[in-house]
Design a protein around this motif. Structure first.
Motif, short mmCIF file in Angstrom:
data_model
loop_
_atom_site.label_atom_id
_atom_site.label_comp_id
_atom_site.label_asym_id
_atom_site.label_seq_id
_atom_site.Cartn_x
_atom_site.Cartn_y
_atom_site.Cartn_z
N ASP A 25 44.16 35.43 37.18
CA ASP A 25 45.22 36.07 36.39
C ASP A 25 45.31 37.58 36.65
O ASP A 25 46.34 38.19 36.38
CB ASP A 25 45.00 35.84 34.89
N GLN A 26 44.24 38.17 37.17
CA GLN A 26 44.23 39.61 37.42
C GLN A 26 44.70 39.99 38.82
O GLN A 26 44.80 41.18 39.12
CB GLN A 26 42.82 40.15 37.18
N THR A 63 45.48 31.75 44.76
CA THR A 63 45.31 30.56 43.91
C THR A 63 45.12 29.32 44.77
O THR A 63 44.25 28.48 44.49
CB THR A 63 46.54 30.39 42.99
N LYS A 106 50.72 41.20 41.36
CA LYS A 106 51.92 40.49 41.81
C LYS A 106 52.55 41.24 42.98
O LYS A 106 53.56 41.91 42.84
CB LYS A 106 52.90 40.33 40.66
N LYS A 149 49.30 36.37 44.88
CA LYS A 149 48.69 35.56 43.82
C LYS A 149 48.78 34.06 44.14
O LYS A 149 47.82 33.32 43.93
CB LYS A 149 49.37 35.85 42.49
N THR A 162 39.54 37.58 37.65
CA THR A 162 40.06 36.22 37.52
C THR A 162 41.36 36.12 38.30
O THR A 162 41.94 37.14 38.68
CB THR A 162 40.34 35.86 36.05
#
Length: 45
Positions: free
Chosen positions: A24-25, A37, A28, A33, A22
């Motif tokens: 979220d995974q 996104t 960073k 990210k 996902t």
């Protein structure tokens, strides 16, 4: 810095599309990210 054409961005986008991970995974690392996104959001338009 990563951009939409970066190889690592493409890998993560494909992993997310395939359901392996996902957003979220995404690690960073720099702006990875944020760019992943952004690409996913563009694909969902």
């Amino acid at each position: 810095m990563f951009n939409k054409n970066s190889g690592l961005v493409a890998v993560w986008v494909s992993l997310i599309i395939n359901g392996t991970y996902t957003v979220d995974q995404v690690p960073k690392i720099s702006n990875l990210k944020e760019v992943v996104t952004e690409v996913i959001e563009d694909l969902n338009k």
